[in-house]
Design a protein around this motif. Structure first.
Motif, PDB file in Angstrom:
ATOM      1  N   GLY A  21       0.816  -1.210   0.000  1.00 53.85           N
ATOM      2  CA  GLY A  21       0.000   0.000   0.000  1.00 53.85           C
ATOM      3  C   GLY A  21       0.850   1.261   0.000  1.00 53.85           C
ATOM      4  N   GLN A  22       1.956   1.224   0.724  1.00 49.93           N
ATOM      5  CA  GLN A  22       2.871   2.372   0.727  1.00 49.93           C
ATOM      6  C   GLN A  22       3.486   2.561  -0.655  1.00 49.93           C
ATOM      7  OE1 GLN A  22       3.438   4.517   3.359  1.00 49.93           O
ATOM      8  NE2 GLN A  22       1.730   3.407   4.253  1.00 49.93           N
ATOM      9  N   LEU A  23       3.855   1.478  -1.300  1.00 50.22           N
ATOM     10  CA  LEU A  23       4.436   1.566  -2.642  1.00 50.22           C
ATOM     11  C   LEU A  23       3.400   2.073  -3.641  1.00 50.22           C
ATOM     12  CD1 LEU A  23       6.947   0.926  -4.444  1.00 50.22           C
ATOM     13  CD2 LEU A  23       5.848  -1.264  -4.909  1.00 50.22           C
ATOM     14  N   ASP A  24       2.144   1.663  -3.472  1.00 50.74           N
ATOM     15  CA  ASP A  24       1.089   2.099  -4.387  1.00 50.74           C
ATOM     16  C   ASP A  24       0.928   3.609  -4.390  1.00 50.74           C
ATOM     17  OD1 ASP A  24       0.614  -0.506  -5.153  1.00 50.74           O
ATOM     18  OD2 ASP A  24      -1.182  -0.741  -3.906  1.00 50.74           O
ATOM     19  N   ASP A  25       1.350   4.266  -3.307  1.00 51.94           N
ATOM     20  CA  ASP A  25       1.298   5.727  -3.267  1.00 51.94           C
ATOM     21  C   ASP A  25       2.194   6.354  -4.335  1.00 51.94           C
ATOM     22  OD1 ASP A  25      -0.463   5.562  -1.154  1.00 51.94           O
ATOM     23  OD2 ASP A  25       1.045   6.029   0.378  1.00 51.94           O
ATOM     24  N   LEU A  26       3.126   5.582  -4.858  1.00 49.81           N
ATOM     25  CA  LEU A  26       4.036   6.100  -5.884  1.00 49.81           C
ATOM     26  C   LEU A  26       3.511   5.893  -7.302  1.00 49.81           C
ATOM     27  CD1 LEU A  26       7.473   4.936  -4.421  1.00 49.81           C
ATOM     28  CD2 LEU A  26       6.423   7.208  -4.304  1.00 49.81           C
ATOM     29  N   ASP A  27       2.328   5.290  -7.437  1.00 47.80           N
ATOM     30  CA  ASP A  27       1.755   5.110  -8.775  1.00 47.80           C
ATOM     31  C   ASP A  27       1.662   6.456  -9.482  1.00 47.80           C
ATOM     32  OD1 ASP A  27       1.489   2.412  -8.459  1.00 47.80           O
ATOM     33  OD2 ASP A  27      -0.673   2.435  -8.133  1.00 47.80           O
ATOM     34  N   GLY A  28       2.184   6.519 -10.673  1.00 45.63           N
ATOM     35  CA  GLY A  28       2.141   7.746 -11.462  1.00 45.63           C
ATOM     36  C   GLY A  28       3.193   8.766 -11.101  1.00 45.63           C
ATOM     37  N   ILE A  29       4.192   8.371 -10.324  1.00 46.32           N
ATOM     38  CA  ILE A  29       5.214   9.334  -9.904  1.00 46.32           C
ATOM     39  C   ILE A  29       5.946   9.942 -11.101  1.00 46.32           C
ATOM     40  CG2 ILE A  29       7.038   7.617  -9.555  1.00 46.32           C
ATOM     41  CD1 ILE A  29       7.907   9.383  -7.118  1.00 46.32           C
ATOM     42  N   GLU A  30       6.048   9.182 -12.190  1.00 47.76           N
ATOM     43  CA  GLU A  30       6.733   9.741 -13.362  1.00 47.76           C
ATOM     44  C   GLU A  30       5.993  10.952 -13.913  1.00 47.76           C
ATOM     45  OE1 GLU A  30       4.196   6.333 -14.977  1.00 47.76           O
ATOM     46  OE2 GLU A  30       5.324   6.766 -13.179  1.00 47.76           O
ATOM     47  N   THR A  31       4.667  10.974 -13.796  1.00 46.71           N
ATOM     48  CA  THR A  31       3.881  12.125 -14.241  1.00 46.71           C
ATOM     49  C   THR A  31       4.145  13.325 -13.341  1.00 46.71           C
ATOM     50  OG1 THR A  31       2.195  10.617 -15.071  1.00 46.71           O
ATOM     51  CG2 THR A  31       1.534  12.909 -14.761  1.00 46.71           C
ATOM     52  N   THR A  32       4.220  13.092 -12.043  1.00 49.95           N
ATOM     53  CA  THR A  32       4.521  14.166 -11.093  1.00 49.95           C
ATOM     54  C   THR A  32       5.901  14.754 -11.392  1.00 49.95           C
ATOM     55  OG1 THR A  32       3.172  13.113  -9.409  1.00 49.95           O
ATOM     56  CG2 THR A  32       4.779  14.728  -8.639  1.00 49.95           C
ATOM     57  N   LEU A  33       6.866  13.880 -11.649  1.00 55.16           N
ATOM     58  CA  LEU A  33       8.213  14.363 -11.968  1.00 55.16           C
ATOM     59  C   LEU A  33       8.211  15.192 -13.252  1.00 55.16           C
ATOM     60  CD1 LEU A  33      10.297  11.174 -11.132  1.00 55.16           C
ATOM     61  CD2 LEU A  33      10.300  13.341  -9.874  1.00 55.16           C
ATOM     62  N   LYS A  34       7.473  14.739 -14.253  1.00 54.05           N
ATOM     63  CA  LYS A  34       7.413  15.455 -15.531  1.00 54.05           C
ATOM     64  C   LYS A  34       6.773  16.828 -15.328  1.00 54.05           C
ATOM     65  CE  LYS A  34       7.646  15.743 -20.076  1.00 54.05           C
ATOM     66  NZ  LYS A  34       8.929  15.971 -20.723  1.00 54.05           N
ATOM     67  N   THR A  35       5.671  16.891 -14.593  1.00 53.49           N
ATOM     68  CA  THR A  35       4.982  18.159 -14.345  1.00 53.49           C
ATOM     69  C   THR A  35       5.884  19.130 -13.586  1.00 53.49           C
ATOM     70  OG1 THR A  35       2.868  17.011 -14.302  1.00 53.49           O
ATOM     71  CG2 THR A  35       2.929  19.197 -13.304  1.00 53.49           C
ATOM     72  N   THR A  36       6.584  18.622 -12.588  1.00 58.15           N
ATOM     73  CA  THR A  36       7.506  19.463 -11.821  1.00 58.15           C
ATOM     74  C   THR A  36       8.613  20.001 -12.716  1.00 58.15           C
ATOM     75  OG1 THR A  36       7.041  18.211  -9.816  1.00 58.15           O
ATOM     76  CG2 THR A  36       9.064  19.512  -9.830  1.00 58.15           C
ATOM     77  N   GLY A  37       9.164  19.133 -13.559  1.00 59.21           N
ATOM     78  CA  GLY A  37      10.208  19.568 -14.485  1.00 59.21           C
ATOM     79  C   GLY A  37       9.714  20.609 -15.476  1.00 59.21           C
ATOM     80  N   GLU A  38       8.503  20.421 -15.966  1.00 57.28           N
ATOM     81  CA  GLU A  38       7.940  21.392 -16.901  1.00 57.28           C
ATOM     82  C   GLU A  38       7.710  22.736 -16.222  1.00 57.28           C
ATOM     83  OE1 GLU A  38       4.527  19.243 -18.317  1.00 57.28           O
ATOM     84  OE2 GLU A  38       5.674  18.270 -19.912  1.00 57.28           O
ATOM     85  N   THR A  39       7.276  22.701 -14.964  1.00 57.85           N
ATOM     86  CA  THR A  39       7.087  23.942 -14.202  1.00 57.85           C
ATOM     87  C   THR A  39       8.423  24.650 -14.019  1.00 57.85           C
ATOM     88  OG1 THR A  39       5.189  23.010 -13.045  1.00 57.85           O
ATOM     89  CG2 THR A  39       6.258  24.914 -12.022  1.00 57.85           C
ATOM     90  N   MET A  40       9.465  23.884 -13.688  1.00 58.37           N
ATOM     91  CA  MET A  40      10.798  24.482 -13.554  1.00 58.37           C
ATOM     92  C   MET A  40      11.261  25.049 -14.885  1.00 58.37           C
ATOM     93  SD  MET A  40      12.629  21.770 -10.873  1.00 58.37           S
ATOM     94  CE  MET A  40      13.825  21.357 -12.065  1.00 58.37           C
TER      95      MET A  40
END
Length: 150
Positions: A21-40
């Protein structure tokens, strides 16, 4: 060869379930990283900086994040398999010990350190879909492929 062993199967299953369940919290983390990078990148008006951020995402951040999540899932799947092997062996203790259980557990343990293959189409946004086998009448709660329903 194992001759005696005892684990609390229910507690082991709960531990794996909670950790998964803790690992499932990371589902889609690549999208979060991409969005953060685009914002930067929008704050940097320099093409070289934008290009470096894109390269860092494509060549490091995304592969590392996706592989980490997929490897974690694989590890939990293998741990579930080991618990199932143990539990089935415990249910079948009347049979003569012939090393089958030990070999099955050893196989799953060896698989646990295999890093999943990565490709640019690999993703974590949706957890893998696993077919649910019918319940095993000899072992209530357990499916015919050895996995337990939750």
């Amino acid at each position: 060869m194992m001759t005696t062993y005892k684990i609390d199967v229910a507690a082991a299953r709960l531990t794996v379930k909670n950790a998964r369940g803790q690992l499932d919290d990371l589902d889609g983390i690549e999208t979060t990283l991409k969005t953060t990078g685009e914002t930067m990148a929008t704050t940097a008006l320099e093409a070289d900086i934008n290009s470096a951020l894109d390269d860092a995402y494509d060549n490091f951040l995304r592969p590392m994040a996706v592989t980490m999540v997929l490897a974690g899932r694989q590890l939990f799947d293998n741990t579930d398999s080991v618990i199932n092997i143990y539990d089935k062996a415990d249910l079948d203790m009347g049979k003569k010990a012939d090393g089958v259980t030990e070999r099955a557990i050893a196989t799953e343990v060896r698989r646990s350190d295999d890093v999943p293959d990565y490709s640019s189409s690999s993703r974590t946004a949706e957890p893998p879909v696993t077919a649910q086998a019918p319940a095993d009448p000899k072992h209530p709660g357990q499916t015919t492929n050895g996995r337990y329903t939750w």
